[in-house]
Design an enzyme around this catalytic site. Sequence first.
Site, PDB file in Angstrom:
ATOM      1  N   SER A  18       0.860  -1.195   0.000  1.00 25.44           N
ATOM      2  CA  SER A  18       0.000   0.000   0.000  1.00 25.44           C
ATOM      3  C   SER A  18       0.890   1.236   0.000  1.00 25.44           C
ATOM      4  O   SER A  18       2.060   1.159   0.407  1.00 25.44           O
ATOM      5  CB  SER A  18      -0.850   0.001   1.279  1.00 25.44           C
ATOM      6  N   TYR A  54      -0.847  -1.159  10.636  1.00 17.63           N
ATOM      7  CA  TYR A  54      -1.044  -1.348   9.183  1.00 17.63           C
ATOM      8  C   TYR A  54       0.145  -0.774   8.423  1.00 17.63           C
ATOM      9  O   TYR A  54       0.716  -1.427   7.546  1.00 17.63           O
ATOM     10  CB  TYR A  54      -2.345  -0.657   8.772  1.00 17.63           C
ATOM     11  N   LYS A  62       2.823  -2.925   6.106  1.00 20.48           N
ATOM     12  CA  LYS A  62       2.912  -2.704   4.657  1.00 20.48           C
ATOM     13  C   LYS A  62       4.335  -2.303   4.249  1.00 20.48           C
ATOM     14  O   LYS A  62       4.771  -2.608   3.138  1.00 20.48           O
ATOM     15  CB  LYS A  62       1.885  -1.662   4.217  1.00 20.48           C
TER      16      LYS A  62
END
Length: 258
Positions: free
Chosen positions: A147, A160, A164
Amino acid sequence: MIKEKFNLTGKIAIITGASKGIGEAMARGIAEFGATVIVSSRKQAAVDAVAEQFQSEGLSAFGIECHVGNAEHREILVKKVMEKYGRIDILINNAGTNPYFGPIHEMPENLYQKTMDVNINSAMSLSNLVYPIMKAQGGGSIIHISSIEGFHATKLMAAYNISKTALIMLGKNQAIEWGRHNIRVNTICPGYVRTKLSEALLSNEEVVKKFEANCALGRYSTPDEMAGLAVFLASDASSYMTGSTLVNDGGLLHAPLF
Ligand SMILES: NC(=O)c1ccc[n+]([C@@H]2O[C@H](COP(=O)([O-])OP(=O)(O)OC[C@H]3O[C@@H](n4cnc5c(N)ncnc54)[C@H](OP(=O)(O)O)[C@@H]3O)[C@@H](O)[C@H]2O)c1
């Protein structure tokens, strides 16, 4: 012919988290170029529904349940694919989760662990399971779905972001270790794509305002806008690419500072 390099006929592709969203769109794209796609997610009924839909459109697909955070599920997934098809050419580590929005110092340990297990540890473990298979076959293509959140910090999404970023580096390390076996590993970093996962973020007015002001194309992506890159990376059209991190974000990362 260059066009022929995109042909995936005869290839077997596993796509995790493919019952909806970006995973489903990539699976469809890869199947449209001729591969047999193994549609995988946590729910057998959900992956069966997608596989049946694909089949009804003349595509080759099969659904296998796999919670990527579960070691036994991962092993069964690879075993079943080998029993049924005898090879694995493409693995897309797409399943992802973002269960905690909040400050780092209040993050529950179990949610941090869950994020790491699903977003990064599973990608390493699944890749390790297909590695000897691809090596014996003479090559393969592994694609990680990271991402743009792997590049920049986002308030209240630390786990998160960290997972990533780790995924991007996992791909680079695998690329340099496995390149001599013709196993290519590349990573796609989507920007904001309208899916179930991004629902919470995209229903936040403040986020939407900032997004609209900064994204060069001024709009969110649809899942199918992520599929072309996956087809390219899965195919021989990208035969000299490995260790790459490809951003597909409508120009969001290039947002001007002022
Ligand atoms: N949407 C965005 O804006 C965006 C931006 C950048 C990156 N990404 C990344 O793109 C990937 C796909 O996200 P998405 O937006 O398409 O999400 P989504 O629409 O919510 O779909 C997630 C998929 O993953 C499956 N899944 C969830 N947890 C799983 C698990 N533990 N094991 C196996 N499958 C699981 C879900 O199916 P079941 O419920 O049936 O298991 C579903 O098929 C994620 O890695 C995400 O981080 C998304």
